[in-house]
Motif scaffolding. Structure first.
Motif: not given
Lengths: 250, 250, 250
Positions: C14-17, C39-45, C56, C60
């Motif tokens: 959940d760090f954002g980018t 590989v980024d899954v997401t940082h937008q949790i 999520v 993965a």
């Protein structure tokens, strides 16, 4: 075209980056081609905006080296009977739905050949995620040198958008707005000369620094196309430009 | 400094991620150095915010190993006569416009040398995209061991921002707000002792869990600098902190 | 499980980018395992949304191949005494805080074993960034084949969320909303049959194209779970669905 030992696979989608979808596509590529280099072009294409997707994809094809494989998924027709496309363009490969995403690359490069992609996974693919279940595995197979091109069929007339490079200044339109608010047009430098003057903007400039901060200008930008900008500010919002806006000259 | 066989190239920009610009830079690196590992630091630096770019770049230089090449492009002066910079810092290389982006790395490491980058591509570069046309190819050439350092010239006085590490508590300022709303200051731990008390906040803490959820605290965070936070909440908005805010102690 | 020569390390946070935090974690992995594929899954949790993070992460784990290492950091309890977890799931490794992030993977795979991660860096870790200071170095050590599994201790009862796969249609709930507004439920296809009819939505469909644009539908989506969607539109906002919404059948 040669696929190199460390192949590059790029991704251009409207998936956003908040879900696992992009990573799931990359996983499928890596399952087939562990040494692939994966590059995101963007996942911020506006939802189902095939026009912008086509423009961004062409920029990627212009930038990347021979043998690069581009997976492009902006796909309002997923689950319908729209075809899937495999194209050779500029010594690279594009994998995308046959919905017009190929348009801008098709227009700007001369060495294009297009085929329908017939490959399907042994397990029935998800009805909603052909990017992960078909295009990504095929990208991986191509990257690994393991794709059988018999799973394709010549397709001479891919779907093309009504969205063309200008052949005269009368056809000039805005085709894309970037995140800085620069408005990219469909006007190539070959249509311009020293006397070209963009109405309400001014003469064609070489660099931003020829005008004051906050002033509008027209220049051939990094796209290799005429762009309308405002120095250090947002041209689209200040000049009310949107995709499709007509650009006039005098 | 040794550039390893699988070199790392990082990217810090204000380009956002909705256009093809970042991928175009990466393509230029991969054209020269196919085995490079590419890492995004961020592309969400606020438009033309050189101050935040300088802070984030220093964090990257602190984290990455010897031989890493950092491409940093926050460049309000593109197209003007601002110079391009190549710097050796902490056994790594920074490529950036000479506009102050180097400041925070320059301040916090002792082993810095700076040169002007004179290399230009054979084809005239775009007036608007030196990141793609100059900095990225140079990063690729360095990564591949093919850059000729004769294309540089010693530059002893790079542009530095008025933005310094505090040498006394009287100089304490907020230098960066992160996405969680934590306010990072320019105060290193060497200025703090057991008696230091931040006005309106409290004593220096070791961990978030020393205060209740919703309460403010001051601690030396992952930056290695004093940070002002609110446990599990947004300190910047709750305490009205912005870049430049003065921090007082008693 | 075998860790391959070119190991994959993924990141879900959940760090954002907008900050350097994600890159700092990657730097720590690369310091230990220079050949890792990141590989980024997401940082937008959403900030501290462990429930979405757990969903999520499971996607993965379902997508990636054997030997993949997943670093997952959604960590409201950092700095408290919550444990760190190392889990073997689906021939892959998860590194995460022991706060429920493992839940969905734990529920959906049968071959799960969990341990507490006891490894700590020689330098005392930052109180606020265990992702960078503990989980990322451990991911790198595992990727390089250099992790000593003696730095773990069996942990038979990891923290699990009250958040389960449905065992009857009466338990059906929305567990995740994706960026397109599709509402993913906890209903696996094994609970559905040809007569299942979702109240206010309709029968279970195979593809989006079975309904008109703008109409709602229920189908087993790319998650392998029942999803509620509106063709080419946002189901969550149009049908007022949120995480936890009850889905009724008749």
């Amino acid at each position: 075209m040669t696929i190199p030992a460390t192949p590059i696979v790029t991704f251009t989608t409207d998936f956003g980056t908040s879900d696992a979808y992009v990573a799931e596509m990359k996983a499928m590529v890596l399952r087939e081609a562990r040494r692939a280099t994966l590059v995101d072009v963007t996942h911020q294409i506006a939802g189902q905006d095939v026009v912008s997707g086509a423009y961004v994809l062409e920029r990627a094809v212009r930038a990347f080296p021979e043998g690069t494989i581009h997976v492009c998924v902006v796909d309002p027709g997923v689950g319908s009977d729209r075809k899937l496309l495999i194209a050779n363009v500029n010594e690279q490969i594009i994998l995308a739905p046959d919905n017009g995403l190929i348009t801008w690359a098709y227009e700007r490069f001369s060495d294009v050949s297009t085929h329908e992609l017939l490959w399907r996974p042994t397990q029935e693919p998800s009805a909603t995620f052909h990017g992960r279940d078909i295009l990504a595995p095929v990208a991986g197979l191509i990257a690994a040198g393991n794709f059988d091109f018999e799973h394709t069929r010549r397709l001479d007339r891919p779907v093309l958008l009504d969205h063309r490079i200008a052949t005269s200044l009368a056809e000039a339109r805005v085709i894309y707005i970037d995140r800085f608010g620069n408005a990219i047009t469909n006007v190539p430098p070959t249509l311009l000369n020293n006397h070209t003057y963009v109405s309400d903007i001014g003469p064609i400039r070489k660099t931003f620094s020829e005008v004051e901060i906050g002033d509008p200008l027209a220049l051939v930008g990094s796209s290799g196309l005429l762009e309308i900008a405002v120095r250090n500010q947002n041209a689209a919002s200040q000049l009310d430009l949107v995709v499709g806006s007509v650009i006039r000259f005098r």
